[in-house]
Enzyme design. Structure first.
Site, mmCIF file in Angstrom:
data_model
loop_
_atom_site.group_PDB
_atom_site.id
_atom_site.type_symbol
_atom_site.label_atom_id
_atom_site.label_comp_id
_atom_site.label_asym_id
_atom_site.label_seq_id
_atom_site.Cartn_x
_atom_site.Cartn_y
_atom_site.Cartn_z
ATOM 1 N N GLU A 440 15.990 0.764 40.921
ATOM 2 C CA GLU A 440 17.229 0.209 40.286
ATOM 3 C C GLU A 440 17.390 0.204 39.051
ATOM 4 O O GLU A 440 18.047 -0.923 38.414
ATOM 5 C CB GLU A 440 17.275 -1.166 40.976
ATOM 6 C CG GLU A 440 16.788 -1.707 42.478
ATOM 7 C CD GLU A 440 17.948 -0.842 43.281
ATOM 8 O OE1 GLU A 440 19.176 -0.400 42.826
ATOM 9 O OE2 GLU A 440 17.690 -0.845 44.643
ATOM 10 N N GLY A 441 17.172 1.451 38.491
ATOM 11 C CA GLY A 441 17.173 1.482 36.938
ATOM 12 C C GLY A 441 15.815 1.142 36.421
ATOM 13 O O GLY A 441 15.485 -0.052 36.475
#
Length: 596
Positions: A440-441
Site C-alpha cells: 500500500e505504498g
C-alpha cells in the site's frame, strides 16, 4: 507460544475517555451506537479473534496456501472460520446499511480490525481488502454496478481485490501496460498481467471482484491515462449467481517471507469483461479512495501484530527463569528469577507496550475524524476532519507499521534463542509484520507524500488541523503540578517539529531533494509528537480518575507509568530526528552511484 487477549480495557479508554474533547464526536447519525452497544460489539469481536482466528494463525503459517489446477486452497480451517465470520455479520460491520452493512462507526471498526490482525493477520486480508474495494465502488461506480455487486460484497459472499502492480512497475503506475478495449456497449475487454495481488484467488467466497487499473486505447501516457475497471472472476447471471469464468487465471502464488496463509497471486486477464468505475482517465482518483482506506488499515495491521508480539513476550518473560535480579532474589524457592525482573527485558517490554498504546490512541483519534468526515453536519467540522485525515494517513500507515515491526523483533529478543526457533511462534510475527512496511505504498513513499503533498497543501492548512489542538493543550496544561515536566517535554518535541517544518519548507522550495532527504525523519517526528500528545492527555485523565477514586487503580496507574516511560525513553527520538533533518541532504547524496 502465541498469546493474545484483546486489550479491551485500553480500547474502551481510547473510545470513551481519551478523545471526548477533540470536536469530532457527538455525531447525530451515530447516536444509536451507545457505549454499552459498542462495548458489547468489541467483546464479541474479542471472542471471535481469540477463540476462532488465533488457533489458526500458526497452523495457517505452516500449511500456507496451495495452487491446484488453477484454484488456490487456503489452509485447513480457514473456510469454516470465514463462513462463521461472514454469518456473524463481521464483514459488514462498518459498511453502509443501504447495501446491507451495519453502519457502525469507524472507531469501532478499526478496533475490531486490530483484534483480527493480532489474532491472525493473514486471515484479516480477505475481508479487509473487500471492505476497501466496496469503498471505491460505492464512491465511484455507476448505480447499476453498485446494485449488482455491493450487496454480495458487503455481505461477504463475494470478496474484492485491487490490482495495481505489474511485473515492470510498482509505485510508478504510470508505466502500466494492462489494456482495456471498449466493446461498443458499456463493457470493456481487459488484458494484462498483475502481480502481488493479495487475496487474488482463494476458496473462501463464491466470486472475487477485481478492481483493475488499465489503459484505454486512446489514453494519455502516465498516470493521467489510467482508468479503473471492475472485473469479476465469474460473470454474474441475471439472478445474481456466479456464471461463466471471465478469463481471469492464476499464473502462480507468491512464495513470501510471511503471511503464508494469505494468497498473494500473479493474475492474468485474458480479454476479461470489465466495467468502468469512475470516469475514463480518472482511475487513480478512484483507486486512491480505496488505497487511503487501506493505508489506515495497514497501520492497524502493524499495531495488531505489535500487540500480539508484546503479549507473547510478556508471557514468556514471566515464565522463563534465568539469572537473579540485580536488586536481590525475587524467586527464592526457584533456582533463578523470571527474566521479567531484568531492566533490559523491561526496556523491551515497555517499548513495545508504549508503541502499542500510543498507536492505539492516535489511531482512535484518526478514526473519530473518519466518522466526522462522513457524518458531521457542521461544514467546519467536516472540513477539519478531512484535513486531519489527509495529514495523518501516511503517519498512521508508516509509523504504526515501523513500531509493530520493532515490537515483533523485540519479542524475539525477549525469547532469546527460543524466539529464533519456529516452534515458539514469535518469529512468525516478524515475518508477517515486515510486509506492512512495504505494501500500500512503502513507508518511504508515505513520508514523501507527507512532506511533498500534505505539508505544503493549501499553504500548510492540513498541518493546522494537528498543530492547533497540540499547541492549545500545551498552553492549557504546561503548569500542571503533577505532569508539568512531561508536558514541557512535549512542548520541546513540538517545537522541534515546528522548526523542522520551517526548515523543510525553506530548503525544499529551492531543492526537492532536501525535502526527500528529510521525509522519513519528519514523519517519525510528527508521529512521536502525536503519540506524546495522546499520552499526556491520557496521564491527566488517569490522574483525575485516581483522585476521584472511581476504581481500576491498576489500569490508571499503569497508564501513567507507560506515559512516563514514553516521555523518558522514546520521545527523545524527536531530538535526533530534528538534528538529522537539520543536517540536510549533503552526506546522504555525496557519493556517486558507481561508488556504492
Amino acid at each position: 507460544m502465541q498469546v493474545y487477549e484483546a486489550p479491551l480495557r485500553d480500547m474502551k479508554f481510547v473510545l470513551h475517555e481519551l478523545h471526548t474533547d477533540d470536536g469530532f464526536g457527538n455525531l447525530e447519525a451515530l447516536e444509536e451506537f451507545t457505549p454499552d452497544l459498542v462495548d458489547a460489539v468489541l467483546e464479541e469481536a474479542a471472542k471471535v479473534a481469540q477463540e476462532v482466528l488465533l488457533p489458526l494463525n500458526r497452523s495457517g503459517d505452516i500449511e500456507g496456501c496451495t495452487l491446484e489446477n488453477g484454484v488456490v486452497r487456503t489452509p485447513k480451517g480457514f473456510k469454516e472460520a470465514y463462513d462463521m465470520f461472514r454469518e456473524g455479520g463481521w464483514c459488514a460491520l462498518a459498511s453502509d446499511p443501504e447495501w446491507g452493512g451495519q453502519g457502525l462507526p469507524e472507531t469501532v471498526n478499526k478496533l475490531t480490525e486490530e483484534m483480527i490482525c493480532s489474532a491472525n493477520l493473514s486471515f484479516s486480508l480477505y475481508p479487509g481488502l473487500t471492505h476497501g474495494a466496496t469503498t471505491a465502488i460505492e464512491g465511484y461506480a455507476s448505480d447499476a454496478l453498485k446494485q449488482a455487486y455491493l450487496p454480495k460484497m458487503v455481505e461477504g459472499t463475494w470478496s474484492g481485490t485491487m490490482c495495481l502492480t505489474e511485473p515492470h512497475c510498482g509505485t510508478d503506475l504510470g508505466l502500466l501496460r494492462t489494456k482495456a478495449v471498449p466493446q461498443g456497449d458499456d463493457s470493456y475487454k481487459i488484458s494484462g498481467a498483475k502481480i502481488f495481488i493479495s487475496a487474488g484467488e482463494h476458496d473462501l467466497t463464491e466470486n472475487i471482484i477485481h478492481l483493475v487499473l488499465a489503459r484505454l486505447p486512446d489514453a494519455d501516457e502516465g498516470v493521467k491515462g489510467i482508468s479503473l475497471f471492475l472485473v469479476p472472476k465469474f460473470l454474474p447471471r441475471e439472478d445474481g449467481t456466479p456464471g461463466p469464468s471471465n478469463g481471469v487465471s492464476v499464473a502462480a502464488i507468491e512464495h513470501k517471507m510471511g503471511l503464508k496463509a494469505s494468497a498473494t497471486c500473479q493474475l492474468n486477464f485474458d480479454e476479461s469483461i470489465g466495467w468502468l468505475v469512475g470516469k475514463p482517465g480518472k482511475g487513480m482518483e478512484a483507486m486512491f479512495k480505496m488505497m487511503n482506506t487501506e493505508r489506515v488499515s495497514v497501520g492497524i495491521q502493524g499495531l495488531g501484530v505489535g500487540e500480539a508480539a508484546y503479549q507473547s513476550a510478556v508471557w514468556y518473560a514471566n515464565e522463563r527463569v534465568q539469572g537473579r535480579s540485580l536488586s536481590g532474589v525475587k524467586n527464592p524457592k526457584g533456582p533463578a528469577d523470571p527474566i521479567i525482573v531484568h531492566p533490559d527485558v523491561r526496556r523491551m517490554l515497555m517499548t513495545a507496550r508504549a508503541y502499542n498504546e500510543g498507536s492505539r490512541a492516535v489511531g482512535a483519534w484518526v478514526s473519530r475524524a473518519l466518522d466526522a468526515e462522513k457524518h458531521a453536519t457542521d461544514p467546519a467540522v467536516k472540513a477539519r476532519a478531512e484535513d486531519f485525515i489527509a495529514l495523518m494517513t501516511p503517519v498512521v500507515k508508516a509509523l504504526f507499521t515501523d513500531c509493530g515491526y520493532e515490537s515483533a523483533n523485540l519479542a524475539v529478543q525477549v525469547y532469546g534463542g527460543h524466539g529464533y526457533i519456529a516452534e515458539s511462534g514469535v518469529e512468525q510475527f516478524v515475518r508477517d509484520a515486515r510486509i506492512a512496511m512495504i505494501y500500500e505504498g512503502t513507508n518511504g513513499i508515505q513520508a514523501l507524500d507527507l512532506v511533498g503533498r500534505k505539508m505544503p497543501a493549501h499553504a500548510g492548512r492540513y498541518l493546522r488541523a494537528f498543530f492547533h489542538p497540540v499547541s492549545d493543550f500545551i498552553a492549557a496544561n504546561k503548569e500542571d503540578a503533577t505532569f508539568g515536566k512531561m508536558i514541557e517535554g512535549l512542548e520541546k518535541a513540538f517545537g522541534a517539529l515546528q522548526l523542522s517544518t520551517g526548515t523543510i519548507a525553506q530548503k525544499g522550495m529551492k531543492d526537492p531533494e532536501e525535502a526527500g532527504a528529510a521525509a522519513t525523519d519528519y514523519l517519525r517526528l510528527l508521529g512521536l509528537v502525536a503519540m506524546g500528545y495522546t499520552f499526556a492527555k491520557a496521564a491527566l485523565i488517569a490522574k483525575a480518575r485516581l483522585d476521584e477514586g472511581t476504581g481500576e487503580a491498576a489500569f490508571y496507574t499503569a497508564k501513567i507509568g507507560t506515559a512516563q516511560f514514553f516521555f523518558d525513553r522514546l520521545l527523545p527520538q524527536a531530538t535526533a530526528a530534528f538534528l538529522a533533518i537539520k543536517s540536510g541532504k549533503a552526506s546522504m547524496m555525496a557519493l556517486d552511484a558507481d561508488m556504492f
